[in-house]
Design a protein around this motif. Structure first.
Motif, PDB file in Angstrom:
ATOM      1  N   ASN A   3      21.150  65.594  74.163  1.00 38.84           N
ATOM      2  CA  ASN A   3      19.808  66.378  73.220  1.00 38.84           C
ATOM      3  C   ASN A   3      19.387  66.304  72.039  1.00 38.84           C
ATOM      4  OD1 ASN A   3      19.734  67.103  76.652  1.00 38.84           O
ATOM      5  ND2 ASN A   3      20.580  68.328  76.479  1.00 38.84           N
ATOM      6  N   TYR A   4      20.569  66.505  71.206  1.00 37.18           N
ATOM      7  CA  TYR A   4      19.928  67.086  70.280  1.00 37.18           C
ATOM      8  C   TYR A   4      18.977  65.953  70.110  1.00 37.18           C
ATOM      9  CZ  TYR A   4      20.091  67.214  64.962  1.00 37.18           C
ATOM     10  OH  TYR A   4      19.865  67.796  63.800  1.00 37.18           O
ATOM     11  N   LYS A   5      19.952  64.574  69.567  1.00 37.00           N
ATOM     12  CA  LYS A   5      19.462  63.002  69.217  1.00 37.00           C
ATOM     13  C   LYS A   5      18.283  62.808  70.034  1.00 37.00           C
ATOM     14  CE  LYS A   5      23.928  60.568  68.402  1.00 37.00           C
ATOM     15  NZ  LYS A   5      24.802  59.398  69.142  1.00 37.00           N
ATOM     16  N   ARG A   6      17.940  62.956  71.531  1.00 34.72           N
ATOM     17  CA  ARG A   6      16.464  62.789  71.958  1.00 34.72           C
ATOM     18  C   ARG A   6      15.521  63.804  71.741  1.00 34.72           C
ATOM     19  NH1 ARG A   6      19.185  63.655  76.720  1.00 34.72           N
ATOM     20  NH2 ARG A   6      19.788  61.724  77.850  1.00 34.72           N
ATOM     21  N   GLY A   7      15.710  64.713  71.081  1.00 37.79           N
ATOM     22  CA  GLY A   7      14.889  65.937  70.366  1.00 37.79           C
ATOM     23  C   GLY A   7      14.168  65.679  69.019  1.00 37.79           C
ATOM     24  N   ARG A   8      15.407  64.695  68.298  1.00 35.49           N
ATOM     25  CA  ARG A   8      15.220  64.189  66.979  1.00 35.49           C
ATOM     26  C   ARG A   8      14.045  63.174  67.193  1.00 35.49           C
ATOM     27  NH1 ARG A   8      20.231  62.959  62.983  1.00 35.49           N
ATOM     28  NH2 ARG A   8      20.491  61.266  64.255  1.00 35.49           N
ATOM     29  N   PHE A   9      14.345  62.176  67.617  1.00 38.31           N
ATOM     30  CA  PHE A   9      13.713  61.048  67.782  1.00 38.31           C
ATOM     31  C   PHE A   9      12.319  61.418  68.293  1.00 38.31           C
ATOM     32  CE2 PHE A   9      12.706  57.670  70.752  1.00 38.31           C
ATOM     33  CZ  PHE A   9      12.615  56.699  69.912  1.00 38.31           C
ATOM     34  N   ALA A  10      12.423  62.234  69.584  1.00 34.69           N
ATOM     35  CA  ALA A  10      11.176  62.958  69.559  1.00 34.69           C
ATOM     36  C   ALA A  10       9.978  63.455  69.036  1.00 34.69           C
ATOM     37  CB  ALA A  10      11.058  64.160  71.224  1.00 34.69           C
ATOM     38  N   ARG A  11      10.732  64.291  68.083  1.00 36.55           N
ATOM     39  CA  ARG A  11      10.315  64.634  66.941  1.00 36.55           C
ATOM     40  C   ARG A  11       9.414  63.668  65.919  1.00 36.55           C
ATOM     41  NH1 ARG A  11      14.109  68.759  67.049  1.00 36.55           N
ATOM     42  NH2 ARG A  11      15.055  67.888  65.633  1.00 36.55           N
ATOM     43  N   ARG A  12      10.290  62.878  65.830  1.00 36.08           N
ATOM     44  CA  ARG A  12      10.382  61.633  64.380  1.00 36.08           C
ATOM     45  C   ARG A  12       8.912  60.685  65.445  1.00 36.08           C
ATOM     46  NH1 ARG A  12      15.815  58.849  63.550  1.00 36.08           N
ATOM     47  NH2 ARG A  12      16.243  59.991  61.889  1.00 36.08           N
ATOM     48  N   ILE A  13       8.754  60.701  66.975  1.00 29.76           N
ATOM     49  CA  ILE A  13       7.598  59.947  67.304  1.00 29.76           C
ATOM     50  C   ILE A  13       6.298  61.046  67.097  1.00 29.76           C
ATOM     51  CG2 ILE A  13       6.981  59.147  69.640  1.00 29.76           C
ATOM     52  CD1 ILE A  13       9.362  58.556  70.111  1.00 29.76           C
ATOM     53  N   LEU A  15       5.924  62.961  64.395  1.00 29.96           N
ATOM     54  CA  LEU A  15       5.355  63.048  64.019  1.00 29.96           C
ATOM     55  C   LEU A  15       4.964  61.558  63.229  1.00 29.96           C
ATOM     56  CD1 LEU A  15       5.573  64.105  60.286  1.00 29.96           C
ATOM     57  CD2 LEU A  15       7.816  63.425  60.050  1.00 29.96           C
ATOM     58  N   GLY A  16       4.890  60.331  63.291  1.00 33.62           N
ATOM     59  CA  GLY A  16       4.362  59.575  63.474  1.00 33.62           C
ATOM     60  C   GLY A  16       3.214  59.398  64.165  1.00 33.62           C
ATOM     61  N   ILE A  17       3.194  60.045  65.452  1.00 33.79           N
ATOM     62  CA  ILE A  17       1.583  60.201  65.807  1.00 33.79           C
ATOM     63  C   ILE A  17       1.200  61.170  64.975  1.00 33.79           C
ATOM     64  CG2 ILE A  17       0.069  61.138  67.675  1.00 33.79           C
ATOM     65  CD1 ILE A  17       2.615  60.608  69.587  1.00 33.79           C
ATOM     66  N   VAL A  18       1.711  61.999  64.743  1.00 33.89           N
ATOM     67  CA  VAL A  18       0.392  63.038  63.562  1.00 33.89           C
ATOM     68  C   VAL A  18       0.137  62.143  62.312  1.00 33.89           C
ATOM     69  CG1 VAL A  18       0.513  64.616  61.918  1.00 33.89           C
ATOM     70  CG2 VAL A  18       1.007  64.823  64.231  1.00 33.89           C
ATOM     71  N   ILE A  19       0.617  61.325  61.346  1.00 33.13           N
ATOM     72  CA  ILE A  19       0.165  60.563  60.171  1.00 33.13           C
ATOM     73  C   ILE A  19      -0.794  58.989  60.335  1.00 33.13           C
ATOM     74  CG2 ILE A  19       0.846  59.019  58.741  1.00 33.13           C
ATOM     75  CD1 ILE A  19       3.982  60.645  59.203  1.00 33.13           C
ATOM     76  N   PHE A  20      -0.445  58.550  62.043  1.00 29.92           N
ATOM     77  CA  PHE A  20      -1.285  57.625  62.477  1.00 29.92           C
ATOM     78  C   PHE A  20      -2.893  58.491  62.522  1.00 29.92           C
ATOM     79  CE2 PHE A  20      -3.541  55.639  66.039  1.00 29.92           C
ATOM     80  CZ  PHE A  20      -3.862  54.260  65.280  1.00 29.92           C
TER      81      PHE A  20
END
Length: 261
Positions: A3-13, A15-20
């Motif tokens: 769940n922690y890894k999934r949460g970190r992965f979701a946060r990265r996605i 963040l990427g969307i926000v930057i885009f």
């Protein structure tokens, strides 16, 4: 742990969307320009354009600069209607809203001595801070005063005292503003003519219109169309002033410029 890894992965996605989205927002003008420019190359669009008669703005933007900064339009006769020339409401100025690219549009005024600001001898003029579409600080010489571009007023400051107003400022060359060549005419030539007339009498009025002329989605106008007519008909003109600088090639799409060899 999963769940922690999934949460970190979701946060990265996320963040990427926000930057885009941020990159798209910051570059929205150039992106929109490219989309419209590509569309304008469509054969279907060109056929549609050819089927319509050219407007005056279309004709002006296609004029070729041949060394004369200002040229007469319609034999120098303005085309105001009688209603346009009414002075019963007294002096006024009206600025159009910026278009979808943030570009100033037509500016109209009925000028009179009462609208004119105090002499700069008595009231210091504020420094211009507006960044006009396509503006770049480009030096044309070694002196600090030798710049390619000015932030050019449509309705001159001397007429109404309006200064830091985005709807009234375009990116204009020094030559457009004040061509320094002998016997050359530019915006200041006609503005001085109007100012001299207005100073003659408080009863003198001048109907005035200045239109920046853009080509497609370019940020920097190719020139300005200036018309004026006084209430006693002794002052009148209808001219087009090219937004050019001799010895320089201007990219009107974004304002970049290069010195010609």
């Amino acid at each position: 742990m999963k769940n922690y890894k999934r949460g970190r992965f979701a946060r990265r996605i996320l963040l990427g969307i926000v930057i885009f989205i941020g990159i798209v927002y910051l570059n929205r003008v150039s992106i929109l320009q490219r989309i419209v420019a590509l569309g304008s190359q469509s054969q279907l669009l060109n056929i549609d354009k050819q089927s319509n008669s050219l407007t005056q703005n279309d004709e002006l933007v296609n004029l070729k600069y041949t060394g004369q900064t200002a040229v007469e339009i319609n034999h120098n006769q303005p085309t105001f209607s009688q209603n346009d020339l009414q002075i019963k409401e007294g002096g006024w100025q009206k600025l159009s809203s910026l278009d979808w690219l943030g570009r100033p549009q037509v500016a109209n005024a009925l000028l009179n001595l009462k609208l004119m600001p105090p002499s700069q001898k008595y009231q210091t003029r504020e420094r211009l801070t507006i960044k006009t579409p396509g503006y770049h600080a480009i030096k044309t010489g070694t002196n600090n005063t030798d710049w390619l571009y000015n932030r050019s007023h449509l309705i001159g400051y001397q007429f109404t005292g309006l200064n830091n107003e985005a709807k009234n400022l375009i990116t204009g060359t020094r030559q457009l503003n004040a061509d320094s060549r002998v016997n050359a005419k530019s915006m200041v030539t006609y503005e001085t003519e109007i100012a001299d007339y207005l100073h003659q009498s408080k009863n003198n009025y001048v109907r005035y219109q200045v239109t920046p002329i853009y080509k497609n989605v370019e940020l920097v106008p190719r020139g300005v169309h200036m018309m004026a007519e006084s209430n006693d008909k002794t002052l009148k003109f209808n001219v087009y002033v090219f937004n050019v600088q001799d010895g320089w090639t201007i990219n009107y799409l974004n304002g970049n410029a290069e010195r010609r060899e």
